[in-house]
Scaffold this active site. Structure first.
Site, PDB file in Angstrom:
ATOM      1  N   SER A   1      12.378 -20.940 -37.469  1.00 35.61           N
ATOM      2  CA  SER A   1      13.288 -20.031 -36.762  1.00 35.61           C
ATOM      3  C   SER A   1      12.509 -19.130 -35.815  1.00 35.61           C
ATOM      4  O   SER A   1      11.382 -18.721 -36.138  1.00 35.61           O
ATOM      5  CB  SER A   1      14.033 -19.159 -37.768  1.00 35.61           C
ATOM      6  OG  SER A   1      14.715 -18.106 -37.112  1.00 35.61           O
TER       7      SER A   1
ATOM      8  N   TYR B   1      14.012 -12.935 -44.309  1.00 35.11           N
ATOM      9  CA  TYR B   1      14.133 -14.286 -43.759  1.00 35.11           C
ATOM     10  C   TYR B   1      13.001 -14.571 -42.773  1.00 35.11           C
ATOM     11  O   TYR B   1      12.332 -15.612 -42.852  1.00 35.11           O
ATOM     12  CB  TYR B   1      15.489 -14.409 -43.065  1.00 35.11           C
ATOM     13  CG  TYR B   1      15.745 -15.736 -42.401  1.00 35.11           C
ATOM     14  CD1 TYR B   1      16.002 -16.877 -43.152  1.00 35.11           C
ATOM     15  CD2 TYR B   1      15.770 -15.847 -41.009  1.00 35.11           C
ATOM     16  CE1 TYR B   1      16.260 -18.093 -42.540  1.00 35.11           C
ATOM     17  CE2 TYR B   1      16.033 -17.066 -40.385  1.00 35.11           C
ATOM     18  CZ  TYR B   1      16.280 -18.179 -41.161  1.00 35.11           C
ATOM     19  OH  TYR B   1      16.526 -19.386 -40.553  1.00 35.11           O
TER      20      TYR B   1
END
Length: 300
Positions: free
Chosen positions: A133, A146
């Protein structure tokens, strides 16, 4: 191919099956709507396997099954797609357990699965494609748990890329923009997470930041969800190219706006980066203890 209950994993499993590949698709729940959809829409070549990446016994069972069913041919490709996040909050407000949960799935689970399949990948001179990501490259507000796990995952895969070169294994990272996948775009899910977070916060932290601060973050994130892209084909195509191209790219960036985001990240001062990410994603209000009206109340 891990994480096929929904989103990129489910779409990629279907795409590779249509192309004629033998696909081992792992799901968290064999009875989930996503798993049932794959059973309905895919050929008998596709094998569904139950796997929770936080459980070593699940990973070992999947490894044994794949070893038994690939024989001497080896394994051409591994797609690390499974990902987890259930917290949108400042790092200080995010419980340590949330950081650990993200690391368990996004980093340690992918590491254990990759290491376990490496003998089969080496014998085939195959590919590793991992969905990471942009949050692992940049300090997105309220995504510390995250983002930190994805940063660790990206660095791990870059290391594998360098170390596995002599074996003929090519390693690619996929860094997608914001897409509509699984629970990531369900406001009810995020409202529940917000309530649980508020209930778990120590009183002094709740006083310092304010309940309205957490509410505002949640509202902004739910608003941001509306820009999520429903068409997953750009990501599926990037994963497929990583598996099949003669010379796959080291990094793929499917999604709109990532070019300008990475340009700002690489070439402009930190304060510009921070302003951009707040404008693009979440721009929290001032914590309660720093607001003027709070100071006035204290003085009174």
């Amino acid at each position: 191919l891990s994480g096929c209950d929904s989103g990129f994993g489910q779409a990629t499993a279907r795409h590779l099956d249509i192309m004629g590949f033998r696909v081992f698709a792992s799901v968290l729940d064999l009875q989930s709507p996503g798993a049932q959809e794959l059973r309905r829409s895919c050929s008998s070549r596709l094998t569904l396997l139950q796997m929770d990446l936080t459980k070593t016994e699940d990973i070992q069972r999947v490894l044994k099954h794949i070893q038994a069913h690939t024989n001497s041919a080896g394994l051409w490709g591994l797609v690390n797609n499974a990902g987890f996040n259930d917290t949108i909050a400042d790092a200080e407000l995010s419980p340590l357990g949330k950081f650990r949960a993200c690391m368990e799935v996004n980093f340690f689970g992918s590491l254990e699965l990759t290491k376990g399949l490496l003998p089969l990948l080496r014998s085939a001179g195959g590919r590793i494609v991992t969905v990471s990501s942009p949050a692992g490259d940049m300090p997105f507000p309220c995504l510390a748990a995250y983002g930190a796990s994805k940063a660790a995952l990206s660095l791990l895969m870059d290391t594998f890329r360098s170390e596995l070169q002599p074996w003929g294994i090519k390693v690619s990272l996929i860094l997608p923009g914001y897409y509509k996948t699984g629970t990531t775009c369900d406001p009810a899910f995020w409202n529940l997470q917000k309530q649980q977070l508020l209930a778990s916060l120590p009183q002094d932290l709740l006083q310092a930041y304010g309940e309205d601060y957490v509410e505002e973050i949640n509202q902004q994130f739910i608003q941001f969800m509306k820009v999520a892209v429903e068409d997953l084909s750009a990501v599926v195509n990037s994963i497929t190219e990583g598996l099949l191209a003669a010379n796959p790219a080291v990094r793929y960036y499917p999604g709109q706006g990532l070019g300008i985001m990475y340009f700002i990240h690489r070439y402009l001062p930190y304060f510009v980066q921070d302003l951009f990410l707040k404008g693009f994603f979440i721009n929290p209000k001032l914590p309660r203890a720093l607001r003027r009206e709070h100071h006035n109340d204290v003085k009174k």
